[in-house]
Design an enzyme around this catalytic site. Structure first.
Site, mmCIF file in Angstrom:
data_model
loop_
_atom_site.group_PDB
_atom_site.id
_atom_site.type_symbol
_atom_site.label_atom_id
_atom_site.label_comp_id
_atom_site.label_asym_id
_atom_site.label_seq_id
_atom_site.Cartn_x
_atom_site.Cartn_y
_atom_site.Cartn_z
ATOM 1 N N LYS A 42 104.315 35.831 8.107
ATOM 2 C CA LYS A 42 104.782 36.277 6.635
ATOM 3 C C LYS A 42 103.563 36.713 5.990
ATOM 4 O O LYS A 42 102.647 35.935 5.417
ATOM 5 C CB LYS A 42 105.273 34.936 5.942
ATOM 6 C CG LYS A 42 106.227 35.196 4.702
ATOM 7 C CD LYS A 42 105.828 35.809 3.593
ATOM 8 C CE LYS A 42 104.911 35.366 2.617
ATOM 9 N NZ LYS A 42 104.056 36.034 1.832
ATOM 10 N N GLU A 46 92.837 27.484 6.234
ATOM 11 C CA GLU A 46 91.707 28.168 5.786
ATOM 12 C C GLU A 46 91.740 28.416 4.388
ATOM 13 O O GLU A 46 92.575 29.517 3.900
ATOM 14 C CB GLU A 46 91.125 29.485 6.583
ATOM 15 C CG GLU A 46 91.358 29.377 8.151
ATOM 16 C CD GLU A 46 90.155 28.619 8.567
ATOM 17 O OE1 GLU A 46 89.456 28.338 7.973
ATOM 18 O OE2 GLU A 46 90.291 28.466 10.041
ATOM 19 N N CYS A 50 86.512 35.176 1.285
ATOM 20 C CA CYS A 50 86.345 33.679 1.263
ATOM 21 C C CYS A 50 84.911 33.127 1.534
ATOM 22 O O CYS A 50 84.309 32.187 0.939
ATOM 23 C CB CYS A 50 87.334 32.996 2.244
ATOM 24 S SG CYS A 50 87.055 33.555 3.883
ATOM 25 N N GLU A 68 86.642 29.673 -7.949
ATOM 26 C CA GLU A 68 86.655 30.638 -7.024
ATOM 27 C C GLU A 68 86.931 31.900 -7.899
ATOM 28 O O GLU A 68 88.096 31.877 -8.253
ATOM 29 C CB GLU A 68 87.514 30.462 -5.807
ATOM 30 C CG GLU A 68 87.378 31.595 -4.823
ATOM 31 C CD GLU A 68 88.330 31.590 -3.760
ATOM 32 O OE1 GLU A 68 89.621 31.046 -4.027
ATOM 33 O OE2 GLU A 68 87.815 31.790 -2.682
HETATM 34 P P1 NAD Z 1 97.413 32.767 -1.778
HETATM 35 O O1 NAD Z 1 97.662 31.376 -1.524
HETATM 36 O O2 NAD Z 1 98.072 33.139 -3.207
HETATM 37 O O3 NAD Z 1 98.672 33.384 -0.790
HETATM 38 C C1 NAD Z 1 98.435 33.555 0.583
HETATM 39 C C2 NAD Z 1 99.668 33.536 1.372
HETATM 40 O O4 NAD Z 1 100.641 32.264 0.994
HETATM 41 C C3 NAD Z 1 100.804 34.812 0.882
HETATM 42 O O5 NAD Z 1 101.458 35.187 2.108
HETATM 43 C C4 NAD Z 1 101.556 34.096 -0.140
HETATM 44 O O6 NAD Z 1 102.987 34.842 -0.047
HETATM 45 C C5 NAD Z 1 101.824 32.728 0.529
HETATM 46 N N1 NAD Z 1 102.387 31.670 -0.307
HETATM 47 C C6 NAD Z 1 102.163 31.414 -1.547
HETATM 48 N N2 NAD Z 1 102.652 30.253 -2.223
HETATM 49 C C7 NAD Z 1 103.374 29.815 -0.810
HETATM 50 C C8 NAD Z 1 104.114 28.461 -0.703
HETATM 51 N N3 NAD Z 1 104.206 27.717 -1.836
HETATM 52 N N4 NAD Z 1 104.611 28.530 0.381
HETATM 53 C C9 NAD Z 1 104.210 29.158 1.540
HETATM 54 N N5 NAD Z 1 103.399 30.339 1.406
HETATM 55 C C10 NAD Z 1 103.169 30.716 -0.030
HETATM 56 O O7 NAD Z 1 96.426 33.609 -1.441
HETATM 57 P P2 NAD Z 1 95.896 34.723 -1.558
HETATM 58 O O8 NAD Z 1 95.665 35.121 -3.155
HETATM 59 O O9 NAD Z 1 96.781 35.795 -0.954
HETATM 60 O O10 NAD Z 1 94.163 35.061 -0.884
HETATM 61 C C11 NAD Z 1 93.003 34.889 -1.635
HETATM 62 C C12 NAD Z 1 92.785 33.323 -1.101
HETATM 63 O O11 NAD Z 1 92.638 33.213 0.217
HETATM 64 C C13 NAD Z 1 91.196 33.031 -1.745
HETATM 65 O O12 NAD Z 1 91.359 31.813 -2.140
HETATM 66 C C14 NAD Z 1 90.444 33.112 -0.545
HETATM 67 O O13 NAD Z 1 89.198 32.187 -0.693
HETATM 68 C C15 NAD Z 1 91.445 32.424 0.553
HETATM 69 N N6 NAD Z 1 90.875 32.956 1.759
HETATM 70 C C16 NAD Z 1 90.437 32.234 2.809
HETATM 71 C C17 NAD Z 1 89.902 32.333 3.949
HETATM 72 C C18 NAD Z 1 89.239 31.465 4.804
HETATM 73 O O14 NAD Z 1 88.999 31.587 5.927
HETATM 74 N N7 NAD Z 1 89.094 30.169 4.289
HETATM 75 C C19 NAD Z 1 90.157 33.739 4.280
HETATM 76 C C20 NAD Z 1 90.617 34.660 3.457
HETATM 77 C C21 NAD Z 1 90.893 34.396 2.163
#
Ligand code: NAD
Length: 508
Positions: free
Chosen positions: A202, A278, A312, A410
């Protein structure tokens, strides 16, 4: 197509503004459907949503909005494929051939993939063309090579012969964010495939394009039906949540915000399903007096502003030792002002737009809170010459109290806060003062100090005199609220497989 792609590659690196080629325009015109069982499927709801180019705020494409029925269908098809065994029962050597082929296909399609990724995310094409897309290819090349040998452990204990070997898990759910779309999707897809699983991906609702394009490549690579599936849609109370709360899922690999990780963990309790997370970060760069100033400035700019600060592993907090502070600050600010912000589809652009208006507004809510004694040194607004799109100029702020939201939360944008410190003890305490523990970068010419400080910092990844140097064998993940578990190399294989131990007692 090969010559078309080669020409496109030349056009990208020429430094001219790239005009989206007709074949990609035609591709974008078609709504992006779910990919289930090697077929393109409408969603059950028949609903679609608009996918926006954040740099121009124009519609790029239409995406199907999946509901519970679509998610359940994808899981069922993935399960059937797993049980059938056309993939799960192959040897790792046999799987490696097709996994490697996926890497080759990504490289062949590097130009269209880079253009799509830049259109979708707003990030400059030098990053997608030179960075994200080749890295997506190397995720497949690396894991095909790294995991092609079957790993079997054997022990003899008297008359007992013990053997342990890996088995695939079954159907795994991959949930990914928008900041590095294909890069992070393939980081999970490659080891999951190598271990023989069926996948339901997804992708982020904000950046669905390259996942759909990649699905076409899996057909070319000859993946059997149902092994790789994509469902598009939103997260909370939608496709994402339906997927992670389905008891038919054997493991969830998630990258995204810490708060989403909490929600997914609650959903995963249904299994309970194995998870790897992550999550968010609030990395720090620490620059000691004896650092190589020029190099430290150069890399700290990258660590703060690459991908508009939406990484991140970024280090938006920069701690500089007293004696060097003003010299570093002046040089850093002068260089930040020189960063070329503009059209993501121009190879000389160094910063593009943020992921969208909503996210820009979130970032601006932090930036707007600059008040005495804080000082905005540069940025804080969109560059004057750019009239629309989710743009924010590189922003540098000093004198932000450590307890302030800007220092602790963040922001995930091109916003760097500078701090001066006296000594090692003080800086370690300050750096460790957030809930996160993902990354840090230390600059010093004293090797012993580098080791001492690396040990004391709460972070899963520490770089000394560099930033974002990666080796795909290295365990990757965060401490504290930045993650659960590790991915990379053997750790990814462990996550996506199950060890089975068999003991045979012999009579002789
Ligand atoms: P997000 O958590 O808003 O969304 C990520 C994914 O989760 C999307 O596909 C979204 O549709 C899905 N999602 C949202 N709510 C959900 C739920 N309740 N159940 C299942 N799926 C759900 O994150 P984002 O805004 O897309 O990305 C940015 C974040 O990702 C930042 O916090 C960043 O630090 C983090 N990130 C971490 C790493 C790492 O390796 N640690 C790498 C890249 C990004």
């Amino acid at each position: 197509m090969e010559t078309v792609f080669k020409k496109l590659e030349e056009e990208i690196v020429s430094g001219k503004d790239i005009v989206v080629p007709d074949f990609l325009k035609d591709w974008l015109k078609k709504p992006k459907l779910n990919f289930i069982g090697n077929n393109w499927c409408e969603s059950n709801s028949k609903k679609v949503f608009a996918n926006i180019n954040p740099a121009t705020e124009e519609d790029l494409s239409w995406i199907v909005m999946s509901d519970k029925v679509d998610v359940e269908h994808s899981i069922q098809v993935a399960r059937e494929a797993f049980s059938k065994g056309d993939w799960s029962k192959l040897s790792q050597l046999e799987r490696a051939e097709r996994v490697k082929k996926l890497g080759d296909l990504i490289l062949e399609h590097r130009a269209p993939l880079a253009i799509l990724e830049s259109l979708d995310t707003g990030k400059p094409i030098f990053e997608t063309f030179d960075g994200d897309i080749p890295r997506a290819a190397s995720n497949f090349h690396f894991f095909a090579d790294f995991a092609k040998e079957e790993e079997i452990l054997q022990f003899k204990n008297g008359h007992d012969e013990h053997a342990a070997f890996r088995e695939p898990l079954g159907v795994v759910a991959l949930i990914t964010p928008w900041n590095l779309p294909l890069y992070l999707e393939t980081w999970k897809i490659a080891p999951a495939l190598m271990m023989g699983n069926s996948i339901v991906l997804k992708p982020s609702e904000l950046t669905p394009l390259t996942a759909s394009y990649f699905a076409e490549l899996t057909l070319k690579a000859g993946l059997p039906p149902g092994v790789f599936n994509v469902v598009h849609g939103f997260g909370e109370k939608a496709a994402g949540e339906f997927l992670v709360s389905d008891p038919g899922i054997d493991a969830i690999s998630f990258t995204g915000e810490t708060s989403t990780g909490r929600a997914i963990m609650r959903s995963a309790a249904v299994g309970p399903t194995r998870v790897s997370f992550e999550l968010g970060g609030k990395g720090a760069t620490i620059i000691f007096d004896d650092a190589d100033l020029e190099l430290a400035v150069q890399e700290t700019l990258r660590a703060g502003f690459r991908n508009q600060g939406q990484i991140c592993l970024a280090t938006p907090r920069v701690f500089v030792q007293e004696k060097l502070y003003s010299k570093f600050r002046d040089l850093f600010v002068a260089r930040a002002k020189e960063i070329k912000v503009g059209n993501p589809l121009n190879y000389s652009t160094r910063m593009g737009s943020l992921i969208g208006r909503e996210h820009l507004e979130k970032v601006m809510r932090y930036v707007c809170r600059v008040e005495s004694p804080m000082k905005l040194l540069t940025g804080g607004d969109r560059p004057r010459e750019i009239k629309r799109g989710a743009y924010l100029a590189p922003t540098v702020i000093e004198n932000v109290p450590l307890q302030h939201a800007m220092s602790c939360e963040e922001i995930f944008g091109p916003v760097v806060t500078l701090y001066s410190f006296k000594d090692e003890t003080e800086v370690i305490k300050e750096v460790n003062s957030t809930q996160y523990g993902l990354s840090a970068s230390i600059w010093t010419s004293d090797v012993e100090r580098a080791h001492r400080v690396s040990k004391a910092i709460h972070a899963g990844l520490v770089w000394v005199n560099c930033w974002f140097a990666r080796d795909l064998r290295v365990p990757f993940g965060g401490q504290k609220r930045s993650g659960v578990g590790r991915e990379g190399g053997k750790h990814s294989l462990d996550f996506f497989s199950e060890w089975k131990s068999v003991c045979v007692r012999r009579k002789d």
